[in-house]
Write an enzyme that holds these catalytic residues in place. Structure first.
Site, short mmCIF file in Angstrom:
data_model
loop_
_atom_site.label_atom_id
_atom_site.label_comp_id
_atom_site.label_asym_id
_atom_site.label_seq_id
_atom_site.Cartn_x
_atom_site.Cartn_y
_atom_site.Cartn_z
N GLY A 1 33.09 32.18 70.67
CA GLY A 1 33.92 32.90 71.64
C GLY A 1 34.85 32.00 72.41
N SER A 2 35.64 32.63 73.28
CA SER A 2 36.72 31.91 73.95
C SER A 2 36.20 30.95 75.03
CB SER A 2 37.70 32.92 74.57
OG SER A 2 37.01 33.80 75.43
N LYS B 1 25.33 40.29 74.56
CA LYS B 1 26.19 39.43 73.76
C LYS B 1 26.60 40.18 72.49
CE LYS B 1 25.18 35.21 72.94
NZ LYS B 1 26.64 34.98 72.99
N GLY B 2 27.60 39.62 71.81
CA GLY B 2 27.94 40.18 70.50
C GLY B 2 29.34 40.74 70.36
N ARG B 3 30.18 40.55 71.40
CA ARG B 3 31.58 41.01 71.25
C ARG B 3 32.23 40.38 70.03
NH1 ARG B 3 35.63 38.66 71.28
NH2 ARG B 3 34.59 36.83 72.13
N GLY C 1 28.55 31.82 75.17
CA GLY C 1 29.11 32.75 76.14
C GLY C 1 28.27 34.02 76.23
N ALA C 2 28.75 34.98 77.01
CA ALA C 2 28.07 36.28 77.10
C ALA C 2 29.09 37.31 77.55
CB ALA C 2 26.92 36.21 78.10
N GLU D 1 23.64 33.76 66.91
CA GLU D 1 23.52 33.30 68.29
C GLU D 1 22.08 33.44 68.79
OE1 GLU D 1 28.04 34.18 69.90
OE2 GLU D 1 26.57 35.79 70.01
C1 5RP Z 1 30.08 36.48 70.38
C2 5RP Z 1 29.55 36.47 71.75
C3 5RP Z 1 30.37 35.75 72.78
O1 5RP Z 1 29.65 34.65 73.21
C4 5RP Z 1 30.66 36.68 73.92
O2 5RP Z 1 31.31 37.81 73.40
C5 5RP Z 1 31.54 36.01 74.98
O3 5RP Z 1 32.78 35.69 74.43
P1 5RP Z 1 33.97 35.13 75.33
O4 5RP Z 1 33.50 33.80 75.84
O5 5RP Z 1 35.14 35.05 74.40
O6 5RP Z 1 34.19 36.12 76.44
O7 5RP Z 1 28.51 36.98 72.08
O8 5RP Z 1 29.26 37.24 69.52
#
Ligand code: 5RP
Length: 241
Positions: A38-39, A105-107, A93-94, A114
């Site tokens: 993630g970002s 999590k999981g976007r 991230g989360a 993870e």
């Molecule tokens: C990916 C995730 C990411 O860690 C979560 O979505 C956070 O992403 P970001 O730091 O881009 O907001 O769980 O599956």
């Protein structure tokens, strides 16, 4: 027009960088670490790459193709859970963090790897911007589901009162296919009163590979919340006194 009550994108990026750089500073020479997806994890990896240039020796287990490719680009040495089934720490991230440090999590659809990496790690460092901290988890819970079981799982989610939505690709027709070849069902339950219980129920559904509720790691978690000019660490021990 932009909503002035919401942090603008640049400000969010600053918060993510603060959290990511702080987490990278927790990595010690010789460690084998999990690299989330993630970002926000991007910033931790960017900082780690700098520290590696300065002499830090680490190896990372990536949780997605995206992270693996980025690590190669940044020249972060990679390894696997086969070689190191136990990790010193994982940085990830989360999407939401509640006051007890339970997560959604999981976007990025990387939740299964993870969760494997989080389980293998001695410490889990979760890096978020302040917008991710919520009073109660209420976002959609991603489930990674094997295609064979999609419709029975949809029925099961509806029977629990949830609203399942098959995640669709962007710049790809049809459903998102995960790095493991499966579908993602984003399941809305409104405010989740008992996240541990829901995680248990969802995880036990036949055909569900993993669930985006992460409740079992709170005791080994440190949540780093980035703000524009610094960050704060939330730990389970501080919450329990
Ligand atoms: C990916 C995730 C990411 O860690 C979560 O979505 C956070 O992403 P970001 O730091 O881009 O907001 O769980 O599956």
């Amino acid at each position: 027009m932009d909503d002035p009550s919401l942090p603008q994108e640049k400000s969010l990026d600053r918060m993510k960088r603060q959290a990511g750089y702080h987490a990278a500073g927790m990595v010690e020479d010789g460690m084998v670490i999990g690299l989330g997806t993630g970002s926000t994890t991007f910033y931790a990896m960017e900082r780690l790459a700098f520290l590696i240039e300065e002499g830090l020796r680490i190896q990372g287990v990536p949780t997605s193709f995206q992270t693996e490719m980025l690590a190669r680009e940044l020249r972060i040495p990679l390894t696997t859970l086969d070689t190191y089934p136990e990790l010193d720490l994982a940085i990830d991230g989360a999407d939401q963090v509640d006051p007890s440090l339970r997560l959604i999590k999981g976007r990025g659809a990387a939740l299964t790897r993870e969760k494997c990496v989080a389980a293998a790690a001695q410490h889990l460092v979760i890096i978020v911007d302040a917008s991710k901290c919520v009073g109660a988890l209420d976002g959609p819970v991603p489930l990674e589901v094997i295609p064979f079981a999609l419709h029975p799982v949809i029925l099961g989610i509806r029977a629990l009162g949830g609203i399942p939505e098959l995640r669709s690709g962007i710049r790809k027709d049809g459903p998102v296919i995960t790095d493991n070849g499966n579908f993602i069902l984003d399941c809305s339950f409104g405010s989740i009163d008992e996240p541990e219980r829901l995680e248990g129920i969802l995880t036990l559904m036949p055909g569900v590979l993993s669930c985006g509720l992460f409740c079992e790691f709170v005791e080994k978690s440190i949540v780093v919340v980035g703000s524009e000019d610094g960050c704060r660490e939330l730990k389970h021990v501080d919450l329990t006194g």
